[in-house]
Design a protein around this motif. Structure first.
Motif, PDB file in Angstrom:
ATOM      1  N   ILE A  46      -4.211  -2.392   3.949  1.00 61.30           N
ATOM      2  CA  ILE A  46      -4.682  -1.276   4.198  1.00 61.30           C
ATOM      3  C   ILE A  46      -4.062  -0.459   5.184  1.00 61.30           C
ATOM      4  N   SER A  47      -3.877   0.906   5.139  1.00 64.84           N
ATOM      5  CA  SER A  47      -3.323   1.460   6.032  1.00 64.84           C
ATOM      6  C   SER A  47      -4.154   2.964   6.247  1.00 64.84           C
ATOM      7  N   SER A  48      -3.805   3.608   7.507  1.00 65.39           N
ATOM      8  CA  SER A  48      -4.523   4.804   7.534  1.00 65.39           C
ATOM      9  C   SER A  48      -3.607   5.792   8.108  1.00 65.39           C
ATOM     10  N   ASP A  49      -3.744   7.133   7.646  1.00 63.77           N
ATOM     11  CA  ASP A  49      -3.062   8.295   8.381  1.00 63.77           C
ATOM     12  C   ASP A  49      -3.880   9.106   8.759  1.00 63.77           C
ATOM     13  N   ASN A  50      -4.199   9.055   9.998  1.00 64.90           N
ATOM     14  CA  ASN A  50      -5.298   9.719  10.844  1.00 64.90           C
ATOM     15  C   ASN A  50      -5.048  11.237  10.554  1.00 64.90           C
ATOM     16  N   ALA A  51      -4.024  11.607  10.722  1.00 63.35           N
ATOM     17  CA  ALA A  51      -3.713  13.149  10.651  1.00 63.35           C
ATOM     18  C   ALA A  51      -4.115  13.888   9.404  1.00 63.35           C
ATOM     19  N   LYS A  52      -4.049  12.775   8.335  1.00 63.00           N
ATOM     20  CA  LYS A  52      -4.492  13.225   7.143  1.00 63.00           C
ATOM     21  C   LYS A  52      -6.008  12.779   6.761  1.00 63.00           C
ATOM     22  N   SER A  53      -6.633  12.124   7.699  1.00 63.83           N
ATOM     23  CA  SER A  53      -8.010  11.662   7.077  1.00 63.83           C
ATOM     24  C   SER A  53      -7.928  10.979   5.922  1.00 63.83           C
ATOM     25  N   THR A  54      -6.947  10.013   5.810  1.00 64.55           N
ATOM     26  CA  THR A  54      -6.673   9.566   4.676  1.00 64.55           C
ATOM     27  C   THR A  54      -6.382   7.840   4.773  1.00 64.55           C
ATOM     28  N   VAL A  55      -6.918   7.179   4.089  1.00 66.63           N
ATOM     29  CA  VAL A  55      -6.446   5.714   3.953  1.00 66.63           C
ATOM     30  C   VAL A  55      -5.916   5.305   2.524  1.00 66.63           C
ATOM     31  N   TYR A  56      -5.140   4.437   2.755  1.00 65.69           N
ATOM     32  CA  TYR A  56      -4.271   3.978   1.514  1.00 65.69           C
ATOM     33  C   TYR A  56      -4.616   2.442   1.490  1.00 65.69           C
ATOM     34  N   LEU A  57      -4.447   1.897   0.066  1.00 61.68           N
ATOM     35  CA  LEU A  57      -4.701   0.521  -0.314  1.00 61.68           C
ATOM     36  C   LEU A  57      -3.569  -0.044  -1.051  1.00 61.68           C
ATOM     37  N   GLN A  58      -2.572  -0.483  -0.288  1.00 61.52           N
ATOM     38  CA  GLN A  58      -1.384  -0.626  -1.316  1.00 61.52           C
ATOM     39  C   GLN A  58      -1.529  -2.088  -1.740  1.00 61.52           C
ATOM     40  N   MET A  59      -1.400  -2.083  -3.320  1.00 61.17           N
ATOM     41  CA  MET A  59      -1.777  -3.455  -4.013  1.00 61.17           C
ATOM     42  C   MET A  59      -0.560  -3.763  -4.547  1.00 61.17           C
ATOM     43  N   ASN A  60      -0.078  -5.093  -4.330  1.00 57.96           N
ATOM     44  CA  ASN A  60       0.920  -5.676  -4.734  1.00 57.96           C
ATOM     45  C   ASN A  60       0.777  -6.941  -5.577  1.00 57.96           C
ATOM     46  N   SER A  61       1.550  -7.293  -6.185  1.00 55.08           N
ATOM     47  CA  SER A  61       1.429  -8.531  -7.106  1.00 55.08           C
ATOM     48  C   SER A  61       0.094  -8.484  -8.172  1.00 55.08           C
ATOM     49  N   LEU A  62      -0.375  -7.421  -8.514  1.00 56.44           N
ATOM     50  CA  LEU A  62      -1.403  -7.430  -9.160  1.00 56.44           C
ATOM     51  C   LEU A  62      -1.709  -8.421 -10.188  1.00 56.44           C
ATOM     52  N   GLU A  63      -2.894  -8.875 -10.537  1.00 49.91           N
ATOM     53  CA  GLU A  63      -3.427  -9.996 -11.482  1.00 49.91           C
ATOM     54  C   GLU A  63      -4.489  -9.372 -12.657  1.00 49.91           C
ATOM     55  N   PRO A  64      -4.500  -9.666 -13.558  1.00 47.79           N
ATOM     56  CA  PRO A  64      -5.468  -9.237 -14.371  1.00 47.79           C
ATOM     57  C   PRO A  64      -6.859  -9.255 -13.734  1.00 47.79           C
ATOM     58  N   GLU A  65      -7.305 -10.183 -13.047  1.00 48.48           N
ATOM     59  CA  GLU A  65      -8.375 -10.787 -12.352  1.00 48.48           C
ATOM     60  C   GLU A  65      -8.695  -9.118 -11.382  1.00 48.48           C
ATOM     61  N   ASP A  66      -7.701  -8.563 -10.808  1.00 48.10           N
ATOM     62  CA  ASP A  66      -7.914  -7.587 -10.047  1.00 48.10           C
ATOM     63  C   ASP A  66      -8.516  -6.068 -10.694  1.00 48.10           C
ATOM     64  N   THR A  67      -8.700  -6.246 -12.181  1.00 43.70           N
ATOM     65  CA  THR A  67      -9.093  -4.998 -12.740  1.00 43.70           C
ATOM     66  C   THR A  67     -10.427  -4.755 -12.476  1.00 43.70           C
ATOM     67  N   ALA A  68     -10.688  -3.541 -12.182  1.00 44.47           N
ATOM     68  CA  ALA A  68     -11.969  -3.096 -11.779  1.00 44.47           C
ATOM     69  C   ALA A  68     -12.023  -1.805 -11.251  1.00 44.47           C
ATOM     70  N   ILE A  69     -13.222  -1.134 -10.898  1.00 48.72           N
ATOM     71  CA  ILE A  69     -13.370   0.154 -10.429  1.00 48.72           C
ATOM     72  C   ILE A  69     -13.083   0.039  -8.888  1.00 48.72           C
ATOM     73  N   TYR A  70     -12.567   0.663  -8.281  1.00 47.29           N
ATOM     74  CA  TYR A  70     -12.098   0.695  -6.650  1.00 47.29           C
ATOM     75  C   TYR A  70     -12.786   1.889  -6.187  1.00 47.29           C
ATOM     76  N   TYR A  71     -13.587   1.590  -4.937  1.00 46.72           N
ATOM     77  CA  TYR A  71     -14.343   2.465  -4.310  1.00 46.72           C
ATOM     78  C   TYR A  71     -13.952   2.554  -2.818  1.00 46.72           C
ATOM     79  N   CYS A  72     -13.874   3.689  -2.266  1.00 40.14           N
ATOM     80  CA  CYS A  72     -13.874   3.584  -0.771  1.00 40.14           C
ATOM     81  C   CYS A  72     -15.218   4.038  -0.402  1.00 40.14           C
ATOM     82  N   ALA A  73     -15.433   3.845   0.835  1.00 42.43           N
ATOM     83  CA  ALA A  73     -16.738   4.079   1.602  1.00 42.43           C
ATOM     84  C   ALA A  73     -16.642   4.058   3.035  1.00 42.43           C
TER      85      ALA A  73
END
Length: 125
Positions: free
Chosen positions: A69-96
């Motif tokens: 997880i990382s943040s760009d405060n200037a853009k008020s944006t948060v990122y989630l970099q996901m590597n080595s993805l697996e079929p078990e990672d399949t889902a709807i992803y939400y930020c809150a």
């Protein structure tokens, strides 16, 4: 308050995706952003947050070392970099988001007042 996720999609196992959560309508520095996911037939699962009880980024054991997880405060944006993805990672992803209080856990979904619409991540085997 508005949160808009983007970046989901279909990827093969072992691949990568970067999700974005664009925030608006609140003072970004006063809040913590959390990422959650929900797979069909399963409960919503906490993934990561920008500020844990110590005010530092934190991730669940299930994704530690693969997701960042990382943040760009200037853009008020948060990122989630996901590597080595697996079929078990399949889902709807939400930020809150919720107001940040030092000493309070960031993994409790019921404490988050505002949610995005979600973005689908599908990992094929």
């Amino acid at each position: 308050v508005q949160l808009v996720e983007s970046g989901g999609g279909l990827v093969q196992a072992g691949g990568s995706l970067r999700l974005s959560c664009a925030a608006s309508g609140f003072t970004f520095d006063d809040y913590t952003i959390g990422w959650f996911r929900q797979a069909p037939g399963k409960e919503r699962e906490w993934i990561s947050c920008t500020r844990n009880i110590l005010g530092r980024p934190s991730s669940a054991d299930s994704v530690e070392g693969r997701f960042t997880i990382s943040s760009d405060n200037a853009k008020s944006t948060v990122y989630l970099q996901m590597n080595s993805l697996e079929p078990e990672d399949t889902a709807i992803y939400y930020c809150a988001t919720k107001r940040f209080y030092r000493g309070r856990k960031c993994s409790r979904d019921h404490e988050y007042a505002y949610w995005g619409q979600g973005t689908q991540v599908t990992v094929s085997s």
